[in-house]
Design an enzyme around this catalytic site. Structure first.
Site, short mmCIF file in Angstrom:
data_model
loop_
_atom_site.label_atom_id
_atom_site.label_comp_id
_atom_site.label_asym_id
_atom_site.label_seq_id
_atom_site.Cartn_x
_atom_site.Cartn_y
_atom_site.Cartn_z
N ASP A 122 0.82 -1.20 0.00
CA ASP A 122 0.00 0.00 0.00
C ASP A 122 0.86 1.26 0.00
O ASP A 122 2.09 1.21 0.10
CB ASP A 122 -0.91 0.02 1.24
N TYR A 145 4.98 -10.38 6.65
CA TYR A 145 4.97 -8.95 6.92
C TYR A 145 5.25 -8.72 8.39
O TYR A 145 4.91 -9.54 9.25
CB TYR A 145 3.61 -8.33 6.58
#
Length: 563
Positions: A106, A162
């Site tokens: 993002d 992540y």
């Protein structure tokens, strides 16, 4: 005698096919003179390769190319062309060279180990050096690996890892409370105090926060320390210049020695004072002679300024006494509860409430989370962060940030833990908070199945040979950016003030659903009672009628016998 005819010339050699072998030597095609008589640039064979790289997401609108926006992919494609890996005919046309990415991050999200693949002209050992020469310093290519012709970084990546660095104070329910919580706590034994430093950050007060350059010099005794030594937010501004041990003097400067950033300043300390504090409240006595007055006068002047800005303190014998609160830290009890909450995400679930643009009926809403844990605490530039590690097959837009957002809301008692009983249901739609993007970064893309299948003929697509280089990149770019954003802008601290029932009414979903269920139960019980009463009344009427009929029949028989 006739002369012998010359032997036939051999046929011209065929152009060799594209090779997917691990031979590192390029087969250069022969050069031909151009129209101007200058030799052409040597052309190398196109190779299907996987490029391993890292980047800091600051200033970029995400990984995926988006027209009109600055993206990592856009800069990388142009750098590949400038480095000679992509010909002029294929410039800005990634489909023509089988472009693929392992993960799509993002806006503002970083990556320590991203993988992209495609067919490029490579010339070892200079390809990576030429590519890095065309990239910004915050985007670094570590190396590349020759792969099979069918390889795709997106399709062959079987899991992604992540990491989200969450400030420890975010888990403290009393740190950075919203305005409604402060108002509701007034008059109680555990009254909350207005978070002064976040108020100033939110308003972008000139001369205090929100501008580039040096901050005003803080006056002794007027420094508002945004974090204590445990990493917890100090929403109750101190009014004395005492340190953590209650001794007079400046706070100790114990910070992680981060490398110098590109602008020549220590990362995270560009706008900080000598004690690592990101905000300073000017004292009302700033224009006075610093040698005049004693410590008590300074304290009174500081308290007057704080009161003007909304901080309320109680007076006792002319001295200011700030409300005392215990230091918050990531104890075993907090760690156990937080990990228990994160484990609700593990497994296959419908994550339609944790993304946008994906409906509950869409099969893509189902995702498999392999693990989710927060077992370590790291310190960056004086702030303690919880290291939240999540591993999954794939993730949707904003999914990880929304998972962190709801977990923090539950930890801060904004939402009940029982909300996880309904959050994965298809028939339930919830508005879930999205945590800031700053603390999130892609740590590794794994190709376990591919590496196992082609281990005899191809090198593994792995970050193992570049671990040290990737770690240096994180320390130089990613970690300083995360710490600096919290120091300068209070990214997470400001977000915490938005976690209330006004912004997220679905936090009360379980209460609303319980009330509706209770009303439904009462209505059903009432209807059942009415039906039961009707049945009972009908039964009594029938019995009464039968008794009356029997008595009448008996009376008639008696009359007949008398006659």
């Amino acid at each position: 005698m006739a002369a012998a005819s010359p032997p036939p010339s051999p046929p011209p050699a065929k152009r060799p096919k594209m090779s997917s072998s691990s031979d590192p030597e390029p087969d250069a095609e022969p050069t031909s003179p151009s129209a101007a008589g200058q030799p052409r640039r040597p052309r190398y064979k196109r190779r299907k390769v996987a490029i391993l790289l890292g980047y800091c997401g600051a200033g970029y609108q995400g990984m995926q190319k988006n027209p009109g926006a600055r993206t990592i992919e856009g800069d990388l494609e142009e750098a590949l062309y400038q480095a000679g890996a992509v010909p002029e005919a294929d410039r800005a046309a990634p489909r023509r060279y089988d472009w693929a990415r392992a993960a799509r991050t993002d806006k503002g999200v970083s990556a320590a180990a991203q993988v992209v693949s495609g067919r490029f002209y490579v010339d070892p050992p200079g390809f990576i050096d030429r590519l890095n020469a065309q990239l910004a310093p915050q985007i670094r290519a570590y190396g590349y690996v020759r792969v099979t012709n069918s390889f795709s970084a997106k399709k062959f990546c079987d899991r992604r890892r992540y990491l989200y660095l969450l400030p420890v104070f975010a888990l403290d329910p009393s740190a950075h409370p919203d305005r409604e919580a402060v108002m509701a706590s007034m008059g109680s034994g555990t009254a909350l105090t207005k978070c002064l430093e976040c108020s100033e950050r939110g308003r972008k007060v000139p001369g205090v926060m929100g501008r580039e350059g040096k901050l005003p010099s803080p006056v002794e005794g007027a420094v508002v320390d945004s974090h204590d030594e445990s990493g917890a937010a100090q929403c109750d501004p101190p009014i004395s210049n005492t340190n953590a041990h209650g001794e007079l003097g400046s706070s100790s400067d114990e910070k992680l020695d981060l490398p110098v950033s590109g602008d020549g300043t220590k990362a995270g300390n560009a706008e900080l004072g000598s004690n690592g504090v990101g905000d300073a409240v000017p004292s009302a006595s700033a224009d006075a002679d610093p040698s005049a007055g004693n410590d008590e006068n300074k304290l009174e002047a500081t308290a007057t300024e704080l009161k003007v800005q909304g901080a309320d303190f109680e007076k006792s014998n002319g001295e200011e006494k700030p409300p005392t609160r215990r230091a918050f830290s990531y104890t075993d009890e907090v760690k156990e509860r937080f990990n228990r909450i994160l484990k609700y995400y593990v497994g296959t679930h419908n994550f339609h409430n944790f993304t946008t643009r994906t409906k509950a009926e869409d099969p893509a809403a189902k995702r498999f989370i392999i693990s989710f844990a927060a077992d370590r605490v790291v310190s960056l530039d004086g702030i303690e962060f919880v290291r939240c590690e999540v591993v999954g097959q794939s993730f949707m837009l904003h999914q990880i940030r929304k998972m962190i957002g709801l977990a923090v809301a539950v930890m801060r008692n904004c939402a009940p833990e029982s909300i996880y009983d309904v959050t994965f249901r298809k028939d339930v739609n919830l508005n879930v908070p999205t945590a800031p993007e700053v603390g999130l970064y892609l740590d590794e893309c794994m190709f376990t199945s591919y590496n196992k299948k082609w281990k005899d003929t191809h090198d593994a697509v792995s970050m193992e040979p570049h671990c040290e280089e990737a770690e240096q990149f994180k320390v130089k770019y990613i970690f300083p950016h995360i710490a600096a954003m919290e120091h300068k802008e209070g990214a997470v601290a400001l977000w915490l003030h938005s976690l209330n029932h006004r912004n997220y009414p679905d936090f009360c979903y379980m209460e609303t659903a319980g009330a509706e269920a209770k009303v439904g139960t009462e209505v059903a019980a009432g209807a059942e009672a009415n039906v039961g009463a009707d049945v009972a009344t009908g039964a009594e009427a029938n019995v009464g009628a039968e008794v009356a009929t029997g008595a009448e029949t008996k009376s008639r028989r008696s009359a007949c016998c008398m006659h």
